[in-house]
Scaffold this motif. Sequence first.
Motif, PDB file in Angstrom:
ATOM      1  N   UNK A   1       0.755  -1.240  -0.173  1.00 24.23           N
ATOM      2  CA  UNK A   1       0.097  -0.134  -0.024  1.00 24.23           C
ATOM      3  C   UNK A   1       0.822   1.273  -0.041  1.00 24.23           C
ATOM      4  N   UNK A   2       2.119   1.108   0.293  1.00 22.52           N
ATOM      5  CA  UNK A   2       3.016   2.269   0.420  1.00 22.52           C
ATOM      6  C   UNK A   2       4.066   2.315  -0.653  1.00 22.52           C
ATOM      7  N   UNK A   3       5.234   2.034  -0.297  1.00 23.18           N
ATOM      8  CA  UNK A   3       6.117   2.107  -1.372  1.00 23.18           C
ATOM      9  C   UNK A   3       6.097   1.438  -2.762  1.00 23.18           C
ATOM     10  N   UNK A   4       5.287   0.143  -2.620  1.00 17.89           N
ATOM     11  CA  UNK A   4       5.238  -0.306  -4.035  1.00 17.89           C
ATOM     12  C   UNK A   4       4.072   0.450  -4.739  1.00 17.89           C
ATOM     13  N   UNK A   5       2.946   0.845  -3.945  1.00 20.91           N
ATOM     14  CA  UNK A   5       1.851   1.628  -4.630  1.00 20.91           C
ATOM     15  C   UNK A   5       2.734   3.010  -5.234  1.00 20.91           C
ATOM     16  N   UNK A   6       3.517   3.505  -4.557  1.00 17.10           N
ATOM     17  CA  UNK A   6       4.090   4.767  -5.164  1.00 17.10           C
ATOM     18  C   UNK A   6       5.120   4.563  -6.106  1.00 17.10           C
ATOM     19  N   UNK A   7       5.668   3.391  -6.098  1.00 14.89           N
ATOM     20  CA  UNK A   7       6.422   3.305  -7.475  1.00 14.89           C
ATOM     21  C   UNK A   7       5.870   2.776  -8.464  1.00 14.89           C
ATOM     22  N   UNK A   8       4.556   2.277  -8.418  1.00 12.00           N
ATOM     23  CA  UNK A   8       3.751   1.764  -9.474  1.00 12.00           C
ATOM     24  C   UNK A   8       3.038   3.183  -9.739  1.00 12.00           C
ATOM     25  N   UNK A   9       2.632   4.026  -9.035  1.00 13.43           N
ATOM     26  CA  UNK A   9       2.225   5.651  -9.570  1.00 13.43           C
ATOM     27  C   UNK A   9       3.285   6.285 -10.328  1.00 13.43           C
ATOM     28  N   UNK A  10       4.613   6.282 -10.024  1.00 10.29           N
ATOM     29  CA  UNK A  10       5.558   7.000 -10.694  1.00 10.29           C
ATOM     30  C   UNK A  10       5.723   6.299 -12.170  1.00 10.29           C
ATOM     31  N   UNK A  11       5.686   4.934 -12.148  1.00  8.77           N
ATOM     32  CA  UNK A  11       5.797   4.408 -13.294  1.00  8.77           C
ATOM     33  C   UNK A  11       4.556   4.639 -14.433  1.00  8.77           C
ATOM     34  N   UNK A  12       3.377   4.822 -13.740  1.00  6.12           N
ATOM     35  CA  UNK A  12       2.378   5.265 -14.629  1.00  6.12           C
ATOM     36  C   UNK A  12       2.399   6.510 -15.300  1.00  6.12           C
ATOM     37  N   UNK A  13       3.032   7.360 -14.124  1.00  7.20           N
ATOM     38  CA  UNK A  13       3.314   8.768 -14.781  1.00  7.20           C
ATOM     39  C   UNK A  13       4.234   8.813 -15.909  1.00  7.20           C
TER      40      UNK A  13
ATOM     41  N   UNK B   1       2.739   7.974 -19.129  1.00  9.57           N
ATOM     42  CA  UNK B   1       1.795   8.961 -19.504  1.00  9.57           C
ATOM     43  C   UNK B   1       2.643  10.065 -20.299  1.00  9.57           C
ATOM     44  N   UNK B   2       3.513  10.475 -19.875  1.00 13.32           N
ATOM     45  CA  UNK B   2       4.442  11.354 -20.311  1.00 13.32           C
ATOM     46  C   UNK B   2       5.160  10.869 -21.748  1.00 13.32           C
ATOM     47  N   UNK B   3       5.460   9.558 -21.799  1.00 10.80           N
ATOM     48  CA  UNK B   3       5.976   9.011 -22.811  1.00 10.80           C
ATOM     49  C   UNK B   3       5.023   9.107 -24.111  1.00 10.80           C
ATOM     50  N   UNK B   4       3.726   8.977 -23.434  1.00 13.69           N
ATOM     51  CA  UNK B   4       2.650   9.018 -24.700  1.00 13.69           C
ATOM     52  C   UNK B   4       2.070  10.402 -24.877  1.00 13.69           C
ATOM     53  N   UNK B   5       2.776  11.372 -24.308  1.00 15.55           N
ATOM     54  CA  UNK B   5       2.407  12.813 -24.442  1.00 15.55           C
ATOM     55  C   UNK B   5       1.472  13.423 -23.566  1.00 15.55           C
ATOM     56  N   UNK B   6       0.887  12.250 -22.668  1.00 14.60           N
ATOM     57  CA  UNK B   6      -0.144  12.895 -21.581  1.00 14.60           C
ATOM     58  C   UNK B   6       0.373  13.505 -20.329  1.00 14.60           C
ATOM     59  N   UNK B   7      -0.241  14.310 -19.857  1.00 15.30           N
ATOM     60  CA  UNK B   7       0.392  15.073 -18.515  1.00 15.30           C
ATOM     61  C   UNK B   7      -0.735  15.404 -17.489  1.00 15.30           C
ATOM     62  N   UNK B   8      -1.866  14.673 -17.714  1.00 17.25           N
ATOM     63  CA  UNK B   8      -3.096  15.060 -16.801  1.00 17.25           C
ATOM     64  C   UNK B   8      -2.750  15.070 -15.318  1.00 17.25           C
ATOM     65  N   UNK B   9      -1.796  14.053 -14.962  1.00 10.98           N
ATOM     66  CA  UNK B   9      -1.327  14.064 -13.416  1.00 10.98           C
ATOM     67  C   UNK B   9      -1.173  15.404 -13.024  1.00 10.98           C
ATOM     68  N   UNK B  10      -0.491  15.943 -13.698  1.00  9.00           N
ATOM     69  CA  UNK B  10       0.282  17.341 -13.272  1.00  9.00           C
ATOM     70  C   UNK B  10      -0.949  18.409 -12.818  1.00  9.00           C
TER      71      UNK B  10
END
Length: 249
Positions: free
Chosen positions: A185-197, A200-209
């Motif tokens: 719920x903590x470190x692993x979830x944070x890492x997955x969130x960063x990888x999703x971001x 998204x940036x690789x695909x030109x999406x930046x809505x999380x900002x």
Amino acid sequence: MTALPDFPGAVGLSQLQVYPWPTADDEHGGSPHMHLTCAECYVVVSGRGRLETLNYKGHTTTELHPGDVVWFTPGTIHRAVNDGDLRVIVVMQNSGLPEAGDAVMTFPPEYLSPETYPDAASLLDSDGRPSPERAQARRDLAIAGFTELKRQWQQGNRSAYEDFCASAARLVQPRLDTWEKTVSDGALAAAHTALRQIDALRQGRFDHLFSAEISRIAQPSRQTLGMCGFLRAYDPARRAGTSAEPRFG
């Protein structure tokens, strides 16, 4: 009241004022102990002292002065020695798990069974309240065990350290499912969130900002008795100005 976001990387933070209480070996400080899953970091804020450690590479002592940053990984028995009002910020892996269960103190072998360890480690006095006297008593017991571990090591006997590790691993077995959830719920979830971001940036999406926010926690008001000293734990589940219920270290 809503919870704050996790600290960056799902770490844990505490203020630590290392115990000034004298010890049987003519030092001052806290209880030697080991973490089995988490790394821990000391950021020295003020005062002076030493970090005494024992792991499979041997026994070392590291000087601590304001501005120093020292960290150690699982398997390192460590003891904070207070040479003069030593205060640090403790940065802990896995959402502060080192202060929420991932720790075994270096009691003598007869106190390292599931039947004997809980009473020896307890902070509660006869009235069921945490007491400095109990914190000092368990500290003294841990120093007695640590002193023998060092003596055995200095004589070339690694088996005492290995036996302590084995006992510690047995003691924490009942907690492992809870630890796994904390990491997931903590470190692993944070890492997955960063990888999703990143994806998204690789695909030109930046809505999380557009969901960016600023968070603040005031200095914790409640002090508790930890293994190394008096603790004030920063709890991201509480906003600034509210009272938190810190975890015992």
